[in-house]
Motif scaffolding. Structure first.
Motif, PDB file in Angstrom:
ATOM      1  N   SER A   7       0.852  -1.191   0.000  1.00 50.56           N
ATOM      2  CA  SER A   7       0.000   0.000   0.000  1.00 50.56           C
ATOM      3  C   SER A   7       0.881   1.231   0.000  1.00 50.56           C
ATOM      4  CB  SER A   7      -0.921   0.018   1.226  1.00 50.56           C
ATOM      5  OG  SER A   7      -0.151   0.067   2.410  1.00 50.56           O
ATOM      6  N   GLY A   8       0.284   2.354  -0.379  1.00 47.86           N
ATOM      7  CA  GLY A   8       0.988   3.620  -0.242  1.00 47.86           C
ATOM      8  C   GLY A   8       1.451   4.286  -1.516  1.00 47.86           C
ATOM      9  N   LEU A  20       5.815   3.671   1.295  1.00 49.28           N
ATOM     10  CA  LEU A  20       5.216   2.403   0.887  1.00 49.28           C
ATOM     11  C   LEU A  20       5.267   1.419   2.048  1.00 49.28           C
ATOM     12  CD1 LEU A  20       6.834   1.913  -2.648  1.00 49.28           C
ATOM     13  CD2 LEU A  20       4.757   3.168  -2.031  1.00 49.28           C
ATOM     14  N   SER A  21       4.223   0.621   2.156  1.00 52.34           N
ATOM     15  CA  SER A  21       4.175  -0.399   3.201  1.00 52.34           C
ATOM     16  C   SER A  21       3.845  -1.752   2.596  1.00 52.34           C
ATOM     17  CB  SER A  21       3.125  -0.043   4.254  1.00 52.34           C
ATOM     18  OG  SER A  21       3.456   1.145   4.923  1.00 52.34           O
ATOM     19  N   CYS A  22       4.375  -2.799   3.212  1.00 53.15           N
ATOM     20  CA  CYS A  22       4.125  -4.158   2.751  1.00 53.15           C
ATOM     21  C   CYS A  22       3.953  -5.063   3.959  1.00 53.15           C
ATOM     22  CB  CYS A  22       5.279  -4.639   1.889  1.00 53.15           C
ATOM     23  SG  CYS A  22       5.185  -6.374   1.411  1.00 53.15           S
ATOM     24  N   SER A  23       2.935  -5.878   3.901  1.00 56.66           N
ATOM     25  CA  SER A  23       2.668  -6.798   5.013  1.00 56.66           C
ATOM     26  C   SER A  23       2.621  -8.221   4.487  1.00 56.66           C
ATOM     27  CB  SER A  23       1.343  -6.432   5.666  1.00 56.66           C
ATOM     28  OG  SER A  23       1.033  -7.349   6.697  1.00 56.66           O
ATOM     29  N   ALA A  24       3.359  -9.110   5.147  1.00 55.53           N
ATOM     30  CA  ALA A  24       3.339 -10.531   4.809  1.00 55.53           C
ATOM     31  C   ALA A  24       2.401 -11.245   5.760  1.00 55.53           C
ATOM     32  CB  ALA A  24       4.738 -11.113   4.910  1.00 55.53           C
ATOM     33  N   VAL A  77       7.421  -4.507   6.060  1.00 57.33           N
ATOM     34  CA  VAL A  77       8.575  -3.733   5.604  1.00 57.33           C
ATOM     35  C   VAL A  77       8.055  -2.459   4.946  1.00 57.33           C
ATOM     36  CG1 VAL A  77       8.711  -4.948   3.379  1.00 57.33           C
ATOM     37  CG2 VAL A  77      10.726  -3.783   4.294  1.00 57.33           C
ATOM     38  N   ASP A  78       8.650  -1.340   5.300  1.00 52.27           N
ATOM     39  CA  ASP A  78       8.266  -0.049   4.754  1.00 52.27           C
ATOM     40  C   ASP A  78       9.410   0.554   3.959  1.00 52.27           C
ATOM     41  OD1 ASP A  78       6.302   1.131   7.629  1.00 52.27           O
ATOM     42  OD2 ASP A  78       5.902  -0.369   6.075  1.00 52.27           O
ATOM     43  N   LEU A  79       9.042   1.397   3.023  1.00 51.99           N
ATOM     44  CA  LEU A  79      10.035   2.140   2.253  1.00 51.99           C
ATOM     45  C   LEU A  79       9.652   3.607   2.300  1.00 51.99           C
ATOM     46  CD1 LEU A  79      12.574   1.796   0.421  1.00 51.99           C
ATOM     47  CD2 LEU A  79      10.995   1.906  -1.529  1.00 51.99           C
ATOM     48  N   GLN A  80      10.439   4.393   3.019  1.00 51.12           N
ATOM     49  CA  GLN A  80      10.228   5.833   3.077  1.00 51.12           C
ATOM     50  C   GLN A  80      11.038   6.465   1.965  1.00 51.12           C
ATOM     51  OE1 GLN A  80       8.227   7.795   5.126  1.00 51.12           O
ATOM     52  NE2 GLN A  80       8.852   9.414   3.706  1.00 51.12           N
TER      53      GLN A  80
END
Length: 120
Positions: A7-8, A20-24, A77-80
């Motif tokens: 998402s994001g 950006l965000s990611c969830s497993a 895991v996020d990506l700023q």
């Protein structure tokens, strides 16, 4: 079954920031490496940033502008992304090396991708 959900993404102007965000989720036994790739139109998919048990690594093109962070307890895991430029425009994919409960070996999983567009 294991899923990665991102998402994001969105449209931003040059110089702006985006996260950006990611969830497993699913029947996860162990999550090893997690990271972000991107693919621009007509280009190959490239590694942007990744993080395992050691220090995170970044592509040269994003060093100093992007920061990857991981929450091991939540399997996220996020990506700023800061100081975005037009060349950052791409579909961004979350990637993770995961061993599921049903398997004795780890394999790569991919998210569905999220569009990031940097344009004025």
């Amino acid at each position: 079954q294991v899923q990665l959900v991102e998402s994001g993404g969105g449209l931003v102007q040059p110089g702006e920031s985006l996260r950006l965000s990611c969830s497993a989720s699913g029947r996860i036994f162990t999550v090893y490496n997690m990271g972000w790739y991107r693919q621009a139109p007509g280009q190959q998919r490239e590694l942007v940033a990744s993080v395992s048990d050691s220090s995170p690594m970044y592509a040269d093109s994003v060093k100093g502008r992007f920061t990857i962070s991981r929450d091991n307890a939540k399997n996220t895991v996020d990506l700023q992304m800061s100081s975005l430029v037009r060349e950052d425009t791409a579909v961004y994919y979350c990637n993770a090396l995961i061993r599921s409960v049903a398997s004795v070996a780890a394999r790569n999983y991919w998210g569905q991708g999220t569009q990031v567009t940097v344009s004025s």
